[in-house]
Design a protein around this motif. Structure first.
Motif, short mmCIF file in Angstrom:
data_model
loop_
_atom_site.label_atom_id
_atom_site.label_comp_id
_atom_site.label_asym_id
_atom_site.label_seq_id
_atom_site.Cartn_x
_atom_site.Cartn_y
_atom_site.Cartn_z
N PHE A 1 45.03 46.78 34.93
CA PHE A 1 43.47 47.18 34.52
C PHE A 1 42.59 46.66 36.12
O PHE A 1 42.85 45.87 35.76
CB PHE A 1 42.87 47.23 33.50
CG PHE A 1 43.79 47.58 32.29
CD1 PHE A 1 44.79 49.48 31.94
CD2 PHE A 1 44.69 46.32 31.11
CE1 PHE A 1 45.47 49.28 31.00
CE2 PHE A 1 45.55 46.78 30.09
CZ PHE A 1 45.66 48.13 30.32
N THR A 2 42.37 47.36 36.55
CA THR A 2 41.20 47.29 37.64
C THR A 2 40.23 46.77 38.08
O THR A 2 39.75 45.58 38.72
CB THR A 2 41.00 48.26 38.56
OG1 THR A 2 40.53 49.25 37.49
CG2 THR A 2 42.32 49.27 38.94
N GLU A 3 39.14 46.94 37.31
CA GLU A 3 38.17 46.08 36.70
C GLU A 3 38.76 44.16 36.03
O GLU A 3 38.00 44.32 35.15
CB GLU A 3 36.83 46.65 35.88
CG GLU A 3 36.55 47.53 36.19
CD GLU A 3 35.83 47.62 37.96
OE1 GLU A 3 34.87 46.40 37.38
OE2 GLU A 3 36.07 48.23 38.15
N THR A 4 38.69 43.47 37.12
CA THR A 4 38.94 42.23 36.74
C THR A 4 38.53 41.38 35.87
O THR A 4 38.38 40.72 34.92
CB THR A 4 38.94 40.71 38.05
OG1 THR A 4 38.08 41.15 38.61
CG2 THR A 4 40.84 41.48 38.18
N GLU B 1 44.66 37.82 37.78
CA GLU B 1 45.47 39.26 37.71
C GLU B 1 46.59 39.31 37.76
O GLU B 1 47.92 39.62 38.62
CB GLU B 1 44.93 40.12 37.68
CG GLU B 1 44.28 40.34 36.90
CD GLU B 1 44.51 40.80 35.35
OE1 GLU B 1 44.92 42.31 35.67
OE2 GLU B 1 44.97 40.09 34.30
N LYS C 1 40.90 37.44 39.42
CA LYS C 1 42.08 38.36 41.28
C LYS C 1 43.33 37.49 41.23
O LYS C 1 44.68 37.88 40.87
CB LYS C 1 41.70 38.08 42.48
CG LYS C 1 40.66 39.29 42.82
CD LYS C 1 39.94 39.05 43.75
CE LYS C 1 39.28 40.26 44.12
NZ LYS C 1 38.46 40.11 45.73
N SER D 1 48.88 43.34 33.86
CA SER D 1 49.90 44.08 34.56
C SER D 1 51.01 44.11 32.53
O SER D 1 52.33 45.12 33.17
CB SER D 1 50.26 43.42 35.53
OG SER D 1 50.64 42.51 35.51
#
Length: 137
Positions: A69-72, A14, A11, A50
């Motif tokens: 992209f959401t799935e770290t 990202e 997290k 991002s």
């Protein structure tokens, strides 16, 4: 044999949070050891997703999808590329890799294909020529 040590995103990575001095110091020491052993080929951190994009191939067409992209857990935050004599040696070095995050984390180690792994043919010869001229495949 070349292996890539893949640092999984977190997290924080990202969110663009830069690693602290303790992690950077541990990483620098580790990479210095790899360099002294003559097995370090490359290593870098990656900007957050991002700032990236993906190319999706669908029905013969290409589409650009901008990050984030959401799935770290599926994202890569950095890598180290090494060249060693065996899988066991790669495993030995990977076990010494410092935790890249200030929290629980994960690295993944994958062997790269070599040109000798493919059926020989014109395309492989073209890659071999590029490799000899300094371009990497």
């Amino acid at each position: 044999m070349r292996f890539m040590i893949i640092v999984k995103a977190s997290k924080d990575s990202e969110a663009g949070v830069m690693p602290g001095e303790e992690i950077l110091t541990a990483m620098a020491a580790y990479h210095e050891e790899l360099a002294k052993a003559g097995i370090l080929l490359d290593g870098n951190g990656l900007q957050p997703s991002s700032k990236g994009f993906r190319i999706k191939y669908e029905g013969g067409k290409r589409r650009v999808v901008d990050g984030p992209f959401t799935e770290t857990k599926e994202l890569v935050a950095g890598y180290t590329l090494i060249q060693v004599k065996s899988r066991e040696e790669a495993l030995e070095w990977a076990r010494r890799f410092p935790n890249p995050h200030s929290e629980d984390g994960e690295i993944e180690v994958r062997q790269l294909f070599e040109l000798e792994d493919f059926a020989q043919g014109e395309a492989i010869e073209r890659f071999r020529e590029m490799e000899m001229s300094g371009a990497k495949s």
